[in-house]
Scaffold this motif. Structure first.
Motif, PDB file in Angstrom:
ATOM      1  N   LEU A  77       0.844  -1.193   0.000  1.00  0.00           N
ATOM      2  CA  LEU A  77       0.000   0.000   0.000  1.00  0.00           C
ATOM      3  C   LEU A  77       0.879   1.242   0.000  1.00  0.00           C
ATOM      4  O   LEU A  77       2.047   1.175   0.393  1.00  0.00           O
ATOM      5  N   PRO A  78       0.346   2.400  -0.386  1.00  0.00           N
ATOM      6  CA  PRO A  78       1.139   3.633  -0.328  1.00  0.00           C
ATOM      7  C   PRO A  78       1.505   3.971   1.112  1.00  0.00           C
ATOM      8  O   PRO A  78       0.766   3.649   2.047  1.00  0.00           O
ATOM      9  N   LYS A  79       2.634   4.626   1.262  1.00  0.00           N
ATOM     10  CA  LYS A  79       3.072   5.050   2.595  1.00  0.00           C
ATOM     11  C   LYS A  79       2.085   6.049   3.160  1.00  0.00           C
ATOM     12  O   LYS A  79       1.515   6.864   2.447  1.00  0.00           O
ATOM     13  N   ARG A  80       1.912   6.006   4.473  1.00  0.00           N
ATOM     14  CA  ARG A  80       1.070   6.993   5.142  1.00  0.00           C
ATOM     15  C   ARG A  80       1.911   8.232   5.418  1.00  0.00           C
ATOM     16  O   ARG A  80       3.076   8.135   5.762  1.00  0.00           O
ATOM     17  N   THR A  81       1.291   9.384   5.302  1.00  0.00           N
ATOM     18  CA  THR A  81       1.992  10.620   5.650  1.00  0.00           C
ATOM     19  C   THR A  81       1.139  11.367   6.666  1.00  0.00           C
ATOM     20  O   THR A  81      -0.067  11.535   6.467  1.00  0.00           O
TER      21      THR A  81
END
Length: 124
Positions: A77-81
């Motif tokens: 999944l995309p990284k959380r920011t």
């Protein structure tokens, strides 16, 4: 000797090691390490380690086997920011002394709850 090591670490079915295992240089392209995922802006997500790569370490002393966990890029999944607003709110609250209401420029010690100057004033 190299072929013996490759055969020792070649276990794509997971029968020998309990998890699919590959020699370090023969890992399928869809399996990546945590560092490789992070470089692509991804995180493993809910999946656990899908496989492992093994190799013989080169440090002096007794021979050691090194390992790294591999994750499937297709399930990543995309990284959380963190949102910038939330970060700055937390940052300001933890730097502002509740006694003197000054941004002291450092994070307040949690066990004191006030800045170091106010602590010294109370102690004196």
């Amino acid at each position: 000797m190299a072929s013996r090591i490759l055969t020792r670490f070649w276990d794509p079915s997971g029968a020998r090691y309990g998890i699919p295992t590959y020699p370090r240089h023969l890992v399928p392209a869809h399996l990546l390490t945590l560092h490789q995922l992070a470089a692509r802006g991804l995180r493993p997500g809910p999946q656990g380690a899908q496989a492992q790569a093994l190799w013989r370490g080169r440090r002096p002393g007794p021979p050691r086997v090194r390992a790294v966990s591999l994750y499937d890029v297709r399930f990543a999944l995309p990284k959380r920011t963190p949102s910038p607003r939330r970060r700055t709110d937390i940052f300001k609250i933890s730097r502002t002394c509740p006694e003197c209401l000054i941004d002291v420029g450092y994070v307040l010690p949690r066990h004191l709850g006030v800045c170091l100057d106010c602590t010294e004033e109370v102690a004196a």
